[in-house]
Design a protein around this motif. Structure first.
Motif, PDB file in Angstrom:
ATOM      1  N   UNK A 141       1.438  -3.175  -4.305  1.00  0.00           N
ATOM      2  CA  UNK A 141       0.327  -2.726  -5.148  1.00  0.00           C
ATOM      3  C   UNK A 141      -1.013  -3.147  -4.521  1.00  0.00           C
ATOM      4  N   UNK A 142      -1.072  -4.387  -4.046  1.00  0.00           N
ATOM      5  CA  UNK A 142      -2.299  -4.912  -3.435  1.00  0.00           C
ATOM      6  C   UNK A 142      -2.676  -4.091  -2.190  1.00  0.00           C
ATOM      7  N   UNK A 143      -1.693  -3.728  -1.379  1.00  0.00           N
ATOM      8  CA  UNK A 143      -1.945  -2.954  -0.155  1.00  0.00           C
ATOM      9  C   UNK A 143      -2.541  -1.590  -0.503  1.00  0.00           C
ATOM     10  N   UNK A 144      -1.953  -0.939  -1.505  1.00  0.00           N
ATOM     11  CA  UNK A 144      -2.425   0.383  -1.903  1.00  0.00           C
ATOM     12  C   UNK A 144      -3.791   0.293  -2.583  1.00  0.00           C
ATOM     13  N   UNK A 145      -3.935  -0.639  -3.530  1.00  0.00           N
ATOM     14  CA  UNK A 145      -5.181  -0.769  -4.295  1.00  0.00           C
ATOM     15  C   UNK A 145      -6.365  -1.187  -3.423  1.00  0.00           C
ATOM     16  N   UNK A 146      -6.146  -2.151  -2.531  1.00  0.00           N
ATOM     17  CA  UNK A 146      -7.238  -2.675  -1.712  1.00  0.00           C
ATOM     18  C   UNK A 146      -7.377  -1.931  -0.391  1.00  0.00           C
TER      19      UNK A 146
END
Length: 108
Positions: free
Chosen positions: A66-71
């Motif tokens: 999620x962090x990779x996609x969101x950020x």
């Protein structure tokens, strides 16, 4: 110091991120890391896990995906001991340093 077996997680996707077009795919990076680390630390156990951030990711891996996609992080993203240690094109020197902090001994 006693060696603590580590798991290296390589998060990425089949499709390369826009800034990573000339780099190997995330899966190729995971295979390359496994080969390089095996040569440097023969007979010392470690695990490499490839996690596709666009497939159904669950549990603790979901947080990183999620962090990779969101950020919009550059992938592959390499995670050791729940800490992001590389983004985009990983540097072996950095990964080796973390392994040695965990008790791995350089065979060279």
């Amino acid at each position: 110091m006693e060696m603590k077996q580590i798991t290296i997680k390589v998060f990425g996707g089949e499709q390369k991120c826009a800034s990573c077009v000339n780099l190997p795919s995330s899966k190729e990076t995971a295979e390359w890391l496994e080969a390089a680390i095996s040569r440097k630390y023969p007979d010392q156990l470690f695990t490499i896990e490839y996690i596709d951030i666009f497939s159904s990711v669950e549990g603790e891996n979901q947080k990183f995906a999620h962090q990779i996609v969101e950020e919009e992080l550059f992938y592959p993203v390499v995670v050791i001991n729940d800490e992001i240690v590389a983004e985009g094109n990983p540097r072996l020197k950095d990964i080796y340093a973390i392994m040695e902090l965990n008790g791995y001994k350089d065979a060279g």
